[in-house]
Design a protein around this motif. Sequence first.
Motif, short mmCIF file in Angstrom:
data_model
loop_
_atom_site.label_atom_id
_atom_site.label_comp_id
_atom_site.label_asym_id
_atom_site.label_seq_id
_atom_site.Cartn_x
_atom_site.Cartn_y
_atom_site.Cartn_z
N ILE A 49 3.75 22.43 -22.47
CA ILE A 49 4.11 21.11 -21.24
C ILE A 49 2.68 20.22 -21.17
O ILE A 49 3.06 19.08 -21.23
N ASP A 50 1.70 20.84 -20.96
CA ASP A 50 0.36 20.11 -20.92
C ASP A 50 0.31 19.20 -22.11
O ASP A 50 -0.18 18.23 -21.94
N LEU A 51 0.34 19.83 -23.16
CA LEU A 51 0.27 19.17 -24.52
C LEU A 51 1.03 17.96 -24.51
O LEU A 51 0.81 16.56 -24.80
N ILE A 52 2.45 18.12 -24.03
CA ILE A 52 3.42 16.96 -24.12
C ILE A 52 2.84 15.92 -23.03
O ILE A 52 3.06 14.70 -23.41
N VAL A 53 2.35 16.39 -22.00
CA VAL A 53 2.02 15.32 -20.98
C VAL A 53 0.97 14.53 -21.51
O VAL A 53 0.88 13.41 -21.32
N THR A 54 -0.05 15.15 -22.09
CA THR A 54 -1.26 14.75 -22.66
C THR A 54 -0.84 13.46 -23.90
O THR A 54 -1.34 12.52 -23.70
N ARG A 55 -0.02 13.82 -24.72
CA ARG A 55 0.47 13.12 -25.66
C ARG A 55 1.23 11.85 -25.15
O ARG A 55 1.34 11.02 -25.73
N ALA A 56 2.06 11.95 -24.11
CA ALA A 56 2.74 10.86 -23.62
C ALA A 56 1.88 9.90 -23.06
O ALA A 56 2.22 8.77 -22.68
N ALA A 57 0.61 10.19 -22.37
CA ALA A 57 -0.35 9.34 -21.79
C ALA A 57 -0.74 8.32 -22.85
O ALA A 57 -0.78 8.52 -23.84
N GLU A 58 -0.84 6.98 -22.21
CA GLU A 58 -1.52 5.94 -23.01
C GLU A 58 -2.89 6.30 -23.60
O GLU A 58 -3.50 5.75 -24.59
N GLU A 62 -8.33 9.51 -25.60
CA GLU A 62 -9.34 10.20 -24.63
C GLU A 62 -9.51 11.15 -24.04
O GLU A 62 -10.30 11.87 -23.56
N GLU A 63 -8.20 11.47 -23.84
CA GLU A 63 -7.91 12.90 -23.05
C GLU A 63 -7.84 14.07 -23.74
O GLU A 63 -7.62 15.32 -23.39
N GLY A 64 -8.15 13.99 -25.08
CA GLY A 64 -8.30 15.21 -25.83
C GLY A 64 -7.18 15.74 -26.47
O GLY A 64 -7.07 17.10 -26.48
N PHE A 65 -6.07 14.61 -26.68
CA PHE A 65 -4.84 15.42 -27.18
C PHE A 65 -5.04 16.25 -28.64
O PHE A 65 -4.44 17.07 -28.58
N TYR A 66 -5.86 15.53 -29.38
CA TYR A 66 -5.80 16.36 -30.91
C TYR A 66 -6.52 17.90 -30.73
O TYR A 66 -6.16 18.60 -31.57
N GLU A 67 -7.54 17.70 -29.74
CA GLU A 67 -8.28 18.93 -29.66
C GLU A 67 -7.18 20.01 -29.14
O GLU A 67 -6.96 21.39 -29.50
N LYS A 68 -6.48 19.62 -28.20
CA LYS A 68 -5.43 20.63 -27.62
C LYS A 68 -4.60 20.78 -28.45
O LYS A 68 -4.08 22.16 -28.60
N LEU A 69 -4.02 19.97 -29.39
CA LEU A 69 -3.27 20.13 -30.20
C LEU A 69 -3.64 21.33 -31.31
O LEU A 69 -2.81 22.28 -31.68
N ASP A 70 -4.84 21.27 -31.86
CA ASP A 70 -5.15 22.19 -32.67
C ASP A 70 -5.33 23.49 -32.12
O ASP A 70 -4.98 24.61 -32.73
N ASP A 71 -5.82 23.50 -30.89
CA ASP A 71 -6.10 24.83 -30.06
C ASP A 71 -4.49 25.45 -29.95
O ASP A 71 -4.40 26.65 -30.07
N PHE A 72 -3.49 24.59 -29.43
CA PHE A 72 -2.26 25.07 -29.17
C PHE A 72 -1.88 25.77 -30.51
O PHE A 72 -1.06 26.86 -30.51
N ALA A 73 -1.78 25.04 -31.65
CA ALA A 73 -1.25 25.35 -33.14
C ALA A 73 -1.92 26.78 -33.37
O ALA A 73 -1.23 27.62 -33.87
#
Length: 280
Positions: A49-58, A62-73
Amino acid sequence: MYKDFAHFIRENRAALLEAWIAEMKEHVDPRTANVVTEAVYEGTSRDFIDLIVTRAAETAKEEGFYEKLDDFAEKIILLGWPIQFITKGIQTFGLLAYKAMRDEDILFGKEKRAEDDAFYRFEKWLSSLYNQIITAYADTWEKTVSQQKLALQELSAPLLPIFDNISVMPLIGTIDTERAQQIMENLLMGVVKNRSEVVLIDITGVPVVDTMVAHHIIQASEAVRLVGSKPMLVGIRPEIAQTIVNLGIDLDQVITTNTLKKGMERALALTNREITEKEG
């Protein structure tokens, strides 16, 4: 463009998370459920859910979506979540979020857009998120499989020094062309490194010895002999012996025994040693 989605999901994340977990429990693979605790499952769901919130943000970048995405995967692959579960999870969350926003008129806003336009905006956002998560999952999976394959290759044909000048290579499982090449390389490098005078190739754990497998084993034995070591083929079961005879394979240059124990006794004799029981 999707700031309204991000704001709604962030404000209602607790309710969406609870609804999503309840919905997805029906789709959890039993094998995954048996090894993942409830706390870990809920924690990983919160990360989703946190990943989705971060991705939806403009400001996703800057909020580190891609780092979170790699960690989540990486995390969900280690937990054993299959790709089908992930795709179902994204679709389920999208449906839950869409229904919740529709009920509160979040999708239309001040401009009162038509339903079709609102759905198109949401689908476009969800498709982008879907593609990024699946791509990250696939990339991480390929890296994981590649690393595991290398590790298995290193362990699939080890040459083990048992006594001075005596080494054993236990073979387990099927032998294909790629693995046969690995066996050959490990044998030759190990014989030289360990200064092995006798090498026991143990095929007790090889379930099937057909023409190709027998050819690879004999080639490996011949290579050992050519570098100055004496090859010994151990673990020959009756059905394997019959196969070798039917194939007309010449084993005149290779010592054979039906068990590793007998092979070890023979190897010790060849190096002028023997195992004796100690009295008292």
